[in-house]
Design an enzyme around this catalytic site. Sequence first.
Site, PDB file in Angstrom:
ATOM      1  N   ASN A 183      -4.426   0.011  -5.467  1.00  0.00           N
ATOM      2  CA  ASN A 183      -4.119   1.310  -5.753  1.00  0.00           C
ATOM      3  C   ASN A 183      -4.632   1.738  -6.867  1.00  0.00           C
ATOM      4  O   ASN A 183      -4.892   2.775  -7.019  1.00  0.00           O
ATOM      5  CB  ASN A 183      -3.108   2.063  -4.506  1.00  0.00           C
ATOM      6  CG  ASN A 183      -3.485   2.096  -3.064  1.00  0.00           C
ATOM      7  OD1 ASN A 183      -4.857   2.390  -2.854  1.00  0.00           O
ATOM      8  ND2 ASN A 183      -2.378   1.817  -2.828  1.00  0.00           N
ATOM      9  N   GLU A 215      -0.228  -1.828   4.701  1.00  0.00           N
ATOM     10  CA  GLU A 215      -1.119  -2.746   4.565  1.00  0.00           C
ATOM     11  C   GLU A 215      -1.062  -3.838   4.908  1.00  0.00           C
ATOM     12  O   GLU A 215      -0.999  -4.900   5.238  1.00  0.00           O
ATOM     13  CB  GLU A 215      -1.684  -2.892   2.996  1.00  0.00           C
ATOM     14  CG  GLU A 215      -0.836  -4.342   2.516  1.00  0.00           C
ATOM     15  CD  GLU A 215       0.864  -3.669   2.114  1.00  0.00           C
ATOM     16  OE1 GLU A 215       1.343  -2.859   2.574  1.00  0.00           O
ATOM     17  OE2 GLU A 215       1.374  -4.429   1.382  1.00  0.00           O
ATOM     18  N   ASP A 256      -8.375   2.765  -0.176  1.00  0.00           N
ATOM     19  CA  ASP A 256      -8.491   3.330   1.840  1.00  0.00           C
ATOM     20  C   ASP A 256     -10.015   2.142   2.381  1.00  0.00           C
ATOM     21  O   ASP A 256      -9.606   1.837   3.302  1.00  0.00           O
ATOM     22  CB  ASP A 256      -9.031   4.578   1.925  1.00  0.00           C
ATOM     23  CG  ASP A 256      -7.530   5.256   1.785  1.00  0.00           C
ATOM     24  OD1 ASP A 256      -5.910   4.889   1.761  1.00  0.00           O
ATOM     25  OD2 ASP A 256      -7.805   6.726   1.953  1.00  0.00           O
ATOM     26  N   ASP A 292      -0.613  -9.440   5.881  1.00  0.00           N
ATOM     27  CA  ASP A 292      -0.300  -8.540   4.830  1.00  0.00           C
ATOM     28  C   ASP A 292      -1.037  -8.880   3.993  1.00  0.00           C
ATOM     29  O   ASP A 292      -0.945  -9.802   3.277  1.00  0.00           O
ATOM     30  CB  ASP A 292       1.572  -9.220   4.060  1.00  0.00           C
ATOM     31  CG  ASP A 292       1.767  -7.907   3.174  1.00  0.00           C
ATOM     32  OD1 ASP A 292       2.573  -6.752   4.370  1.00  0.00           O
ATOM     33  OD2 ASP A 292       0.714  -7.430   2.169  1.00  0.00           O
ATOM     34  N   ILE A 293      -1.812  -7.411   3.477  1.00  0.00           N
ATOM     35  CA  ILE A 293      -2.926  -8.501   2.142  1.00  0.00           C
ATOM     36  C   ILE A 293      -1.805  -7.903   0.759  1.00  0.00           C
ATOM     37  O   ILE A 293      -0.962  -7.570   0.727  1.00  0.00           O
ATOM     38  CB  ILE A 293      -3.597  -6.311   1.631  1.00  0.00           C
ATOM     39  CG1 ILE A 293      -4.451  -6.292   3.425  1.00  0.00           C
ATOM     40  CG2 ILE A 293      -4.436  -6.808   0.331  1.00  0.00           C
ATOM     41  CD1 ILE A 293      -5.600  -5.186   3.414  1.00  0.00           C
TER      42      ILE A 293
END
Length: 311
Positions: free
Chosen positions: A187, A222, A196, A179-180
């Site tokens: 964003n 993500e 993206d 998980d980023i």
Amino acid sequence: MNSQINDLLFRLLDETPNAFGVFDSNNQLLYCNANMASVFGLSRQQAKGLTHRELMRNAYSSGLGVRIDSEDFEQWINDVESRQRLDPVRTFESGLMNGEWLKITQVTIDNHLVLIGTNITELKDTEARLRAALEELSDVANTDVLTNAANRRHFFNRAGEELARAQRYQHPLCLMLLDIDYFKQVNDLFGHHAGDQVLQFFARFYENGLRKIDFFARLGGEEFVVLLPETQLHDAMTLANRLRKQLALQSIYTMPEEQKIQITVSTGVSQFEGSGDSVQTLLSRADEALYRAKAHGRNCCEAAAPWPAAG
Ligand SMILES: Nc1nc2c(ncn2[C@@H]2O[C@H](COP(=O)(O)OP(=O)(O)OP(=O)(O)O)[C@@H](O)[C@H]2O)c(=O)[nH]1
């Protein structure tokens, strides 16, 4: 009256798009229409009186006629002719050297062999186009549009297969949940379009860092997942940490703004613990480990507790 009908029938046979030929009990050609003669690369006059074997050999040596699946023509024709009259009616498909396809029906009547070849090239082409379209459809259904990685649905299918294999052969299998970190900030700071591009970079980065037998997929948002067949927990943790550290050193430049973005990842790793374990239990143990990784400050890897949980 009879000869008039015969005449009509012969004219009809010449008009039909099918190939038509009659061989006598010695396999000598008694009659064929122009279409049948052209399959052998001959005119009707040239073909008449030749045996089936001579016709086939003539076509073979001119690179025409049916495609044969053997290096040895004589052995192949022996084999074909030995089966030719075994059943009263036989039907099969044959590819021709010129790329066309015939559906061939062989009928044995009163020691005569009647061959009828129907051109099914269009049908075969449609069949091939349909198969290609189905493959494309299956690719689309299994691929994440943004990152081109395998999608959630593909992951669950593949995970089920890998789990069954690990179970059957008692082989190790690990699962890495990725998980980023603080992706919402990416964003918020750089825009959704930049976000993206970060996701696309992340997918490429992991896919390039894994073995061919590993399976990488985007679960959604993500969150990504990796299946590691033939891998013990200790090795999976080493890999997870190596990739995590390398990722933190990467700079991602967005297009067209050329903003420089750096990201980190948190990872939870679980291993297949034998019968009773499922894709869902593997995932939820990795998720619990991922939760701990996030709680420990992110940019780290945690291993899942064994299952069933000790104590
Ligand atoms: N650009 C982009 N953003 C996405 C996509 N899918 C999900 N997101 C965003 O990913 C963000 C995930 O945010 P959170 O779940 O709060 O997690 P986080 O900010 O990474 O924080 P931690 O996971 O706790 O480190 C949300 O802002 C989603 O809108 C996508 O396809 N493209």
